[in-house]
Design a protein around this motif. Sequence first.
Motif, PDB file in Angstrom:
ATOM      1  N   TYR A  74      30.734  51.872  31.815  1.00 20.86           N
ATOM      2  CA  TYR A  74      30.973  50.207  31.458  1.00 20.86           C
ATOM      3  C   TYR A  74      31.245  49.754  32.842  1.00 20.86           C
ATOM      4  CZ  TYR A  74      30.432  51.133  26.624  1.00 20.86           C
ATOM      5  OH  TYR A  74      30.163  51.476  25.283  1.00 20.86           O
ATOM      6  N   ILE A  75      31.987  50.472  33.585  1.00 16.53           N
ATOM      7  CA  ILE A  75      32.389  50.016  34.976  1.00 16.53           C
ATOM      8  C   ILE A  75      31.050  49.562  35.615  1.00 16.53           C
ATOM      9  CG2 ILE A  75      33.408  50.708  37.262  1.00 16.53           C
ATOM     10  CD1 ILE A  75      35.650  52.003  35.728  1.00 16.53           C
ATOM     11  N   ALA A  76      30.214  50.790  35.691  1.00 12.06           N
ATOM     12  CA  ALA A  76      28.832  50.333  36.429  1.00 12.06           C
ATOM     13  C   ALA A  76      28.192  49.413  35.908  1.00 12.06           C
ATOM     14  CB  ALA A  76      28.067  51.519  36.363  1.00 12.06           C
ATOM     15  N   LEU A  77      28.039  49.294  34.699  1.00 13.35           N
ATOM     16  CA  LEU A  77      27.211  48.011  34.088  1.00 13.35           C
ATOM     17  C   LEU A  77      28.057  46.795  34.344  1.00 13.35           C
ATOM     18  CD1 LEU A  77      26.352  49.362  30.407  1.00 13.35           C
ATOM     19  CD2 LEU A  77      24.781  48.935  32.314  1.00 13.35           C
ATOM     20  N   THR A  78      28.930  46.765  34.116  1.00 11.81           N
ATOM     21  CA  THR A  78      29.761  45.401  34.711  1.00 11.81           C
ATOM     22  C   THR A  78      29.782  45.130  36.184  1.00 11.81           C
ATOM     23  OG1 THR A  78      31.516  46.125  33.015  1.00 11.81           O
ATOM     24  CG2 THR A  78      32.014  44.162  34.389  1.00 11.81           C
ATOM     25  N   ALA A  79      29.631  46.239  37.168  1.00 14.39           N
ATOM     26  CA  ALA A  79      29.675  45.990  38.322  1.00 14.39           C
ATOM     27  C   ALA A  79      28.080  45.450  38.657  1.00 14.39           C
ATOM     28  CB  ALA A  79      29.745  47.123  39.360  1.00 14.39           C
ATOM     29  N   MET A  80      27.232  45.850  38.091  1.00 17.38           N
ATOM     30  CA  MET A  80      25.784  45.406  38.420  1.00 17.38           C
ATOM     31  C   MET A  80      25.755  44.019  37.936  1.00 17.38           C
ATOM     32  SD  MET A  80      23.508  47.972  36.201  1.00 17.38           S
ATOM     33  CE  MET A  80      23.554  49.587  36.377  1.00 17.38           C
ATOM     34  N   ALA A  81      26.211  43.668  36.585  1.00 19.53           N
ATOM     35  CA  ALA A  81      26.392  42.185  36.256  1.00 19.53           C
ATOM     36  C   ALA A  81      27.023  41.444  37.274  1.00 19.53           C
ATOM     37  CB  ALA A  81      26.881  42.372  34.867  1.00 19.53           C
ATOM     38  N   ILE A  82      28.043  41.466  37.588  1.00 20.19           N
ATOM     39  CA  ILE A  82      28.890  40.686  38.574  1.00 20.19           C
ATOM     40  C   ILE A  82      28.020  40.711  39.816  1.00 20.19           C
ATOM     41  CG2 ILE A  82      30.720  40.754  40.036  1.00 20.19           C
ATOM     42  CD1 ILE A  82      32.334  41.927  37.715  1.00 20.19           C
ATOM     43  N   TRP A  83      27.498  41.948  40.205  1.00 16.61           N
ATOM     44  CA  TRP A  83      27.077  42.032  41.777  1.00 16.61           C
ATOM     45  C   TRP A  83      25.484  41.061  41.797  1.00 16.61           C
ATOM     46  CZ3 TRP A  83      30.435  41.772  44.547  1.00 16.61           C
ATOM     47  CH2 TRP A  83      30.361  41.835  45.994  1.00 16.61           C
ATOM     48  N   SER A  84      24.903  41.102  40.306  1.00 17.67           N
ATOM     49  CA  SER A  84      23.746  40.758  40.378  1.00 17.67           C
ATOM     50  C   SER A  84      23.858  38.909  40.456  1.00 17.67           C
ATOM     51  CB  SER A  84      22.946  41.064  39.308  1.00 17.67           C
ATOM     52  OG  SER A  84      23.361  40.256  38.080  1.00 17.67           O
ATOM     53  N   PRO A 132      31.932  35.040  34.060  1.00 20.03           N
ATOM     54  CA  PRO A 132      32.622  34.913  32.949  1.00 20.03           C
ATOM     55  C   PRO A 132      32.321  36.224  31.833  1.00 20.03           C
ATOM     56  CG  PRO A 132      31.097  33.214  32.806  1.00 20.03           C
ATOM     57  CD  PRO A 132      30.948  33.818  34.135  1.00 20.03           C
ATOM     58  N   LEU A 133      33.015  36.518  31.172  1.00 22.03           N
ATOM     59  CA  LEU A 133      33.057  37.654  30.012  1.00 22.03           C
ATOM     60  C   LEU A 133      31.647  37.490  29.520  1.00 22.03           C
ATOM     61  CD1 LEU A 133      33.801  40.223  28.901  1.00 22.03           C
ATOM     62  CD2 LEU A 133      35.008  38.892  27.151  1.00 22.03           C
ATOM     63  N   SER A 134      31.318  36.385  28.990  1.00 26.02           N
ATOM     64  CA  SER A 134      30.078  36.103  28.287  1.00 26.02           C
ATOM     65  C   SER A 134      28.716  36.371  28.978  1.00 26.02           C
ATOM     66  CB  SER A 134      30.342  34.831  27.624  1.00 26.02           C
ATOM     67  OG  SER A 134      30.049  33.861  28.657  1.00 26.02           O
ATOM     68  N   GLU A 135      28.860  36.132  30.204  1.00 26.92           N
ATOM     69  CA  GLU A 135      27.630  36.433  30.971  1.00 26.92           C
ATOM     70  C   GLU A 135      27.588  38.060  31.339  1.00 26.92           C
ATOM     71  OE1 GLU A 135      26.507  33.497  33.703  1.00 26.92           O
ATOM     72  OE2 GLU A 135      27.675  31.975  32.909  1.00 26.92           O
ATOM     73  N   ILE A 136      28.590  38.627  31.384  1.00 30.02           N
ATOM     74  CA  ILE A 136      28.551  39.857  31.646  1.00 30.02           C
ATOM     75  C   ILE A 136      27.804  40.645  30.523  1.00 30.02           C
ATOM     76  CG2 ILE A 136      29.909  42.122  31.918  1.00 30.02           C
ATOM     77  CD1 ILE A 136      31.761  40.521  33.219  1.00 30.02           C
ATOM     78  N   GLY A 192      36.330  31.715  29.281  1.00 29.56           N
ATOM     79  CA  GLY A 192      37.110  32.460  29.650  1.00 29.56           C
ATOM     80  C   GLY A 192      37.305  32.485  31.425  1.00 29.56           C
ATOM     81  N   ALA A 193      37.872  33.317  31.950  1.00 25.60           N
ATOM     82  CA  ALA A 193      38.288  33.325  33.396  1.00 25.60           C
ATOM     83  C   ALA A 193      36.922  33.910  33.889  1.00 25.60           C
ATOM     84  CB  ALA A 193      39.563  34.129  33.781  1.00 25.60           C
ATOM     85  N   TYR A 194      36.829  33.972  35.428  1.00 22.23           N
ATOM     86  CA  TYR A 194      35.926  34.702  35.956  1.00 22.23           C
ATOM     87  C   TYR A 194      36.139  36.086  36.263  1.00 22.23           C
ATOM     88  CZ  TYR A 194      32.633  30.807  36.502  1.00 22.23           C
ATOM     89  OH  TYR A 194      31.855  29.679  36.146  1.00 22.23           O
ATOM     90  N   TRP A 195      35.366  37.063  36.297  1.00 20.25           N
ATOM     91  CA  TRP A 195      35.488  38.334  36.771  1.00 20.25           C
ATOM     92  C   TRP A 195      34.605  38.706  38.012  1.00 20.25           C
ATOM     93  CZ3 TRP A 195      39.595  41.156  34.794  1.00 20.25           C
ATOM     94  CH2 TRP A 195      39.935  40.775  33.430  1.00 20.25           C
ATOM     95  N   THR A 196      35.430  39.241  38.829  1.00 17.98           N
ATOM     96  CA  THR A 196      34.830  39.861  40.133  1.00 17.98           C
ATOM     97  C   THR A 196      35.168  41.072  40.292  1.00 17.98           C
ATOM     98  OG1 THR A 196      34.385  39.058  42.434  1.00 17.98           O
ATOM     99  CG2 THR A 196      36.429  38.910  41.733  1.00 17.98           C
ATOM    100  N   LEU A 197      34.768  41.540  41.716  1.00 16.46           N
ATOM    101  CA  LEU A 197      35.140  42.872  41.870  1.00 16.46           C
ATOM    102  C   LEU A 197      36.135  42.907  43.228  1.00 16.46           C
ATOM    103  CD1 LEU A 197      31.792  44.728  42.189  1.00 16.46           C
ATOM    104  CD2 LEU A 197      33.538  45.263  40.553  1.00 16.46           C
ATOM    105  N   HIS A 198      37.103  43.659  43.134  1.00 12.11           N
ATOM    106  CA  HIS A 198      37.969  43.751  44.280  1.00 12.11           C
ATOM    107  C   HIS A 198      37.217  44.120  45.738  1.00 12.11           C
ATOM    108  CE1 HIS A 198      41.408  44.576  46.936  1.00 12.11           C
ATOM    109  NE2 HIS A 198      42.179  44.048  45.870  1.00 12.11           N
ATOM    110  N   PRO A 199      37.564  43.359  46.609  1.00 12.99           N
ATOM    111  CA  PRO A 199      37.031  43.549  47.905  1.00 12.99           C
ATOM    112  C   PRO A 199      36.928  45.043  48.355  1.00 12.99           C
ATOM    113  CG  PRO A 199      38.222  41.394  48.098  1.00 12.99           C
ATOM    114  CD  PRO A 199      38.563  42.369  46.594  1.00 12.99           C
ATOM    115  N   GLN A 200      38.328  45.635  48.000  1.00 15.63           N
ATOM    116  CA  GLN A 200      38.251  47.177  48.408  1.00 15.63           C
ATOM    117  C   GLN A 200      37.774  48.056  47.777  1.00 15.63           C
ATOM    118  OE1 GLN A 200      42.681  46.040  49.971  1.00 15.63           O
ATOM    119  NE2 GLN A 200      42.207  48.230  49.571  1.00 15.63           N
TER     120      GLN A 200
END
Length: 255
Positions: A18-28, A35-39, A84-92
């Motif tokens: 799920y972490i990978a899927l979410t990272a894909m979504a965010i990064w795409s 936001p969550l719904s778009e993930i 909702g809020a937006y979700w992003t990846l931590h820079p590190q």
Amino acid sequence: MPRPTRESYGDQKPPFSYIALTAMAIWSSPERMLPLSEIYRFITDRFPYYRRNTQRWQNSLRHNLSFNDCFVKVPRRPDRPGKGAYWTLHPQAFDMFENGSLLRRRKRFKLHKGEKDSLNAELAALASFNRAFLARQAGAPGGSMHNGSLYSPAALCSRRSPEPVEGPDTAALLPAGPRPRRAFTIDALLEPEPRVSPSPPPPPPRCPLPLPPAPYLLAAQRYHAELLAGLQQSCLPPLWTWRDTSQFSHYTLNS
DNA sequence: ATGTGTTTATGATTTT
DNA sequence: AAAATCATAAACACAT
């Protein structure tokens, strides 16, 4: 041969966490945050497996979002109303996956206490900042905003604020890194931009009003710009590239 | 009511 | 075998 393009996993479970899927979504996404719904939508669009089971995997996904430090919840800009809020990846968090492959995570990304506190202070500051903006906007009549990139000129910045905007004024920096970042405090954000980058490419054009230009709005936009700058700086050389979801090997860094 | 978020708990699987 | 990672369930608060 099983058609290799488009929705390839069929009803099979894709080999991604799920972490990978979410990272894909965010990064795409263009802004590197969703936001969550778009993930959800990213995942169900591409992986039919996840069109059933909902409620189950979405709960797991939400669990991952709040549990893992690699995901950062960014408050919505006040000029971008929504759920909702937006979700992003931590820079590190970009070296989370070894070699950049999303198939297996190399090391767990965990922030230390201080880092987490700093980040939370930033985000809390922004949140209260946004609240103040909205409150002020509510108190001021006239400007019917809501139109794309509205920069409602009047209606803000009128008289004294009835409520003192007060947030944590810890001079929080996005943790560590050689990244030179400006302190994220309300005061700092309200100050005139101290020339951040040589090439200022702010997609939302700043209004050149010298005196009273919607300070909250500008500050929020500035925050997002800086967040994006931080993200892009961290990961710019290797950018996610994939042409298609048919082969997981395409989900790699920099390919 | 429903969508978002947070948190704790438990078991499975994988890595070392 | 131990540790790390992952999946799932579930209880709960909060806001819309």
